[in-house]
Design an enzyme around this catalytic site. Structure first.
Site, PDB file in Angstrom:
ATOM      1  N   HIS A  98       0.836  -1.189   0.000  1.00 37.93           N
ATOM      2  CA  HIS A  98       0.000   0.000   0.000  1.00 37.93           C
ATOM      3  C   HIS A  98       0.874   1.243   0.000  1.00 37.93           C
ATOM      4  CE1 HIS A  98       0.594  -1.127   4.246  1.00 37.93           C
ATOM      5  NE2 HIS A  98       0.419   0.141   4.581  1.00 37.93           N
ATOM      6  N   THR A  99       0.424   2.226  -0.741  1.00 38.80           N
ATOM      7  CA  THR A  99       1.121   3.500  -0.828  1.00 38.80           C
ATOM      8  C   THR A  99       0.279   4.550  -0.125  1.00 38.80           C
ATOM      9  OG1 THR A  99       2.136   2.871  -2.926  1.00 38.80           O
ATOM     10  CG2 THR A  99       2.086   5.225  -2.404  1.00 38.80           C
TER      11      THR A  99
END
Length: 136
Positions: A98-99
């Site tokens: 996840h960013t």
């Protein structure tokens, strides 16, 4: 999909989340514990744990989604900029890539990086550069 992964559950629609964008390859939703309001997570639909594991075919679609969310946060929230970050294993609270896209404004209290900085000894930076280059 990983049955024990909270992000896979969001992607499948079996766990609640405030989804702000979806593509064929990604889902973006508000972080439940935001650094600042509007803090958004972008995840690949495919269960991948870290960035090095992301298949090459998903690199462009994944980062196109991150780029789009970055633009939307500045335009939609009036942010002056964003902080974009990916943790791989260390400090990765959910084992699904996840960013983080965090809205930023001057004077918001976030001080650069979240960790102390260090310095290289004479000649040491060149050694680190060579080690990384050799690993490629």
């Amino acid at each position: 999909m990983d049955n024990d992964c909270p992000f896979c559950a969001i992607i499948e629609g079996t766990a609640p989340a405030l989804i702000v964008a979806e593509t064929a390859d990604t889902v973006a939703f508000l972080d439940r514990r935001p650094v600042f309001k509007g803090h958004t997570l972008v995840v690949p639909r495919e269960h991948v744990v870290t960035l090095p594991e992301l298949p090459e075919r998903l690199l462009a679609p994944y980062f196109a989604s991150v780029q789009g969310i970055t633009r939307a946060i500045t335009a939609g929230l009036g942010a002056q900029g964003t902080f974009v970050a990916v943790n791989n294993v260390v400090s990765q609270s959910v084992a699904h890539l996840h960013t983080h896209v965090v809205p930023r404004t001057k004077g918001d209290g976030l001080r650069g990086f979240f960790w102390p900085r260090t310095k290289y000894a004479d000649g040491e930076a060149e050694q680190y550069a060579e080690r990384i280059h050799a690993a490629l």
